[in-house]
Write a protein that holds these residues in place. Structure first.
Motif, PDB file in Angstrom:
ATOM      1  N   ASP A  86       0.805  -1.218   0.000  1.00  9.91           N
ATOM      2  CA  ASP A  86       0.000   0.000   0.000  1.00  9.91           C
ATOM      3  C   ASP A  86       0.838   1.268   0.000  1.00  9.91           C
ATOM      4  O   ASP A  86       0.317   2.356   0.214  1.00  9.91           O
ATOM      5  CB  ASP A  86      -0.961  -0.007   1.194  1.00  9.91           C
ATOM      6  N   ALA A  87       2.131   1.144  -0.182  1.00  9.91           N
ATOM      7  CA  ALA A  87       2.978   2.336  -0.107  1.00  9.91           C
ATOM      8  C   ALA A  87       3.269   2.893  -1.498  1.00  9.91           C
ATOM      9  O   ALA A  87       3.497   2.143  -2.448  1.00  9.91           O
ATOM     10  CB  ALA A  87       4.299   1.993   0.593  1.00  9.91           C
ATOM     11  N   GLY A  88       3.238   4.194  -1.578  1.00  9.15           N
ATOM     12  CA  GLY A  88       3.653   4.859  -2.810  1.00  9.15           C
ATOM     13  C   GLY A  88       2.733   4.579  -3.977  1.00  9.15           C
ATOM     14  O   GLY A  88       1.676   3.938  -3.848  1.00  9.15           O
ATOM     15  N   ARG A  89       3.123   5.097  -5.121  1.00  4.29           N
ATOM     16  CA  ARG A  89       2.369   4.801  -6.336  1.00  4.29           C
ATOM     17  C   ARG A  89       2.859   3.466  -6.887  1.00  4.29           C
ATOM     18  O   ARG A  89       4.060   3.208  -6.928  1.00  4.29           O
ATOM     19  CB  ARG A  89       2.542   5.937  -7.350  1.00  4.29           C
ATOM     20  N   PRO A  90       1.940   2.615  -7.314  1.00  7.50           N
ATOM     21  CA  PRO A  90       2.322   1.234  -7.612  1.00  7.50           C
ATOM     22  C   PRO A  90       3.043   1.042  -8.949  1.00  7.50           C
ATOM     23  O   PRO A  90       2.987   1.878  -9.847  1.00  7.50           O
ATOM     24  CB  PRO A  90       0.969   0.517  -7.642  1.00  7.50           C
ATOM     25  N   THR A  91       3.663  -0.109  -9.037  1.00  6.02           N
ATOM     26  CA  THR A  91       4.086  -0.662 -10.319  1.00  6.02           C
ATOM     27  C   THR A  91       2.917  -1.510 -10.830  1.00  6.02           C
ATOM     28  O   THR A  91       2.373  -2.323 -10.086  1.00  6.02           O
ATOM     29  CB  THR A  91       5.321  -1.563 -10.138  1.00  6.02           C
ATOM     30  N   PHE A  92       2.510  -1.295 -12.050  1.00 10.40           N
ATOM     31  CA  PHE A  92       1.399  -2.050 -12.639  1.00 10.40           C
ATOM     32  C   PHE A  92       1.964  -2.986 -13.706  1.00 10.40           C
ATOM     33  O   PHE A  92       2.697  -2.544 -14.601  1.00 10.40           O
ATOM     34  CB  PHE A  92       0.391  -1.066 -13.248  1.00 10.40           C
ATOM     35  N   VAL A  93       1.657  -4.255 -13.578  1.00  4.61           N
ATOM     36  CA  VAL A  93       2.152  -5.271 -14.519  1.00  4.61           C
ATOM     37  C   VAL A  93       0.950  -6.010 -15.082  1.00  4.61           C
ATOM     38  O   VAL A  93       0.059  -6.404 -14.324  1.00  4.61           O
ATOM     39  CB  VAL A  93       3.076  -6.288 -13.799  1.00  4.61           C
ATOM     40  N   PHE A  94       0.901  -6.185 -16.386  1.00  7.69           N
ATOM     41  CA  PHE A  94      -0.153  -7.053 -16.923  1.00  7.69           C
ATOM     42  C   PHE A  94       0.364  -7.891 -18.073  1.00  7.69           C
ATOM     43  O   PHE A  94       1.313  -7.543 -18.767  1.00  7.69           O
ATOM     44  CB  PHE A  94      -1.408  -6.259 -17.321  1.00  7.69           C
ATOM     45  N   GLY A  95      -0.296  -9.031 -18.257  1.00  9.55           N
ATOM     46  CA  GLY A  95       0.051  -9.952 -19.335  1.00  9.55           C
ATOM     47  C   GLY A  95      -1.197 -10.364 -20.082  1.00  9.55           C
ATOM     48  O   GLY A  95      -2.325  -9.998 -19.726  1.00  9.55           O
ATOM     49  N   GLY A  96      -0.994 -11.134 -21.133  1.00 11.09           N
ATOM     50  CA  GLY A  96      -2.105 -11.792 -21.801  1.00 11.09           C
ATOM     51  C   GLY A  96      -3.051 -10.884 -22.556  1.00 11.09           C
ATOM     52  O   GLY A  96      -4.197 -11.240 -22.783  1.00 11.09           O
ATOM     53  N   ILE A  97      -2.590  -9.724 -22.999  1.00 10.83           N
ATOM     54  CA  ILE A  97      -3.486  -8.869 -23.794  1.00 10.83           C
ATOM     55  C   ILE A  97      -3.644  -9.456 -25.194  1.00 10.83           C
ATOM     56  O   ILE A  97      -4.657  -9.226 -25.861  1.00 10.83           O
ATOM     57  CB  ILE A  97      -2.992  -7.408 -23.824  1.00 10.83           C
ATOM     58  N   HIS A  98      -2.644 -10.206 -25.635  1.00 11.98           N
ATOM     59  CA  HIS A  98      -2.745 -10.976 -26.876  1.00 11.98           C
ATOM     60  C   HIS A  98      -2.871 -12.449 -26.500  1.00 11.98           C
ATOM     61  O   HIS A  98      -1.938 -13.045 -25.942  1.00 11.98           O
ATOM     62  CB  HIS A  98      -1.521 -10.750 -27.763  1.00 11.98           C
TER      63      HIS A  98
END
Ligand SMILES: [Zn+2]
Length: 288
Positions: A86-98
């Protein structure tokens, strides 16, 4: 357990009101279909929802996993965001868009499993992971979603264009026409991530492609995965997530290209430390 589920449900309702997201059933969602074929989610993976708050990243009693349903695919599959810390602004990771690049979903799913088991990996920062951005495509192993739209050409970037309906790069009838695209847009708007890694797989060379002010992140990843750093992958990508988030909005965005055909476990082994290093970059930027 019942009390916890009740609290989780109450939190879900309040966050639902704030986000306007289709947030629902967090605790039961932990048993949803997983893209990690090796094992069912462990019992420790039971999700908790954020408490009554203004943000899915608001402080919880302890740094635990929260699962937020961002929306549903065309065929009704949940688009599940796993939030850690919950600290700071996050790192956002995503997969599988294709959907034709399942190792990208595998690697993002392994990241979720790793974060469940290793909370020290996000101490002092936060991470949000969406393993399956295009579950319908993954189901059919097709690049596009169930309406044959290339989601990675459907973002409302300045350079979006419709393209040919017959093309596997069809941009859709309008920018952000697809629910999967809108779910990713909402994730970015609500999370306000400091950095993003979107995982793909391509024929040819793997690379750390970047959009926006992300060369330094691409270099960090290169130190660990040994993939070359590329500003361009060699062809135009109008309406891509990288153009929308990185170029137009200035969010440091890495497009991690795995090598198509290489196994998921091998891709994870190559990229585990690279992804963890990008997450740790959040701690260093807070400390600076
Ligand atoms: Zn791709």
């Amino acid at each position: 357990m019942d009390a916890r589920r009740t609290r989780a449900a109450a939190g879900a309702l309040s966050v639902l009101g704030f986000l306007g997201l289709g947030l629902s059933g967090c605790a039961s969602r932990a048993r949803a279909k997983t893209i990690v074929p090796a094992a069912e989610p462990s019992p420790r993976a039971v999700a908790t929802c954020p408490p009554s708050s203004e943000s899915p990243l608001a402080r919880a009693d302890s740094p635990r996993e929260r699962i937020v349903e961002l929306g549903r695919s065309i065929n009704g599959a949940p688009l599940e965001l796993h939030v850690f810390g919950d600290a700071g602004r996050p790192t956002f990771v995503f997969g599988g868009i294709h959907g034709s690049e399942p190792t990208s979903a595998y690697v993002a799913g392994r990241l979720v499993e790793y974060l469940r088991e290793n909370p020290e990996a996000y101490a002092g920062t936060s991470v949000a992971v969406l393993p399956e951005a295009n579950p319908d495509g993954l189901e059919r192993r097709s690049r596009t979603n169930a309406r044959r739209v290339d989601l990675n050409r459907n973002f409302p970037a300045r350079n979006w264009h419709r393209g040919s309906k017959r093309s596997s790069n069809y941009g859709g009838p309008a920018a952000a026409s697809e629910p999967e695209t809108r779910a990713l847009i909402r994730a970015v708007e609500v999370l306000r991530p400091a950095r993003i890694v979107t995982i793909h797989a391509m024929n040819g060379d793997q690379c750390n492609n970047f959009d926006g002010p992300a060369r330094h992140l691409a270099e960090i990843m290169r130190q660990h995965n040994r993939y070359p750093v590329r500003r361009s992958i060699g062809y135009p990508t109008p309406g891509s997530f990288g153009n929308w988030a990185g170029v137009d909005r200035g969010i440091p965005t890495i497009t991690l290209e795995l090598r198509q055909g290489r196994s998921g476990p091998r891709c994870w082994a190559e990229n585990e430390n690279a992804l963890l290093a990008v997450i740790r970059a959040g701690v260093e930027s807070v400390a600076r």
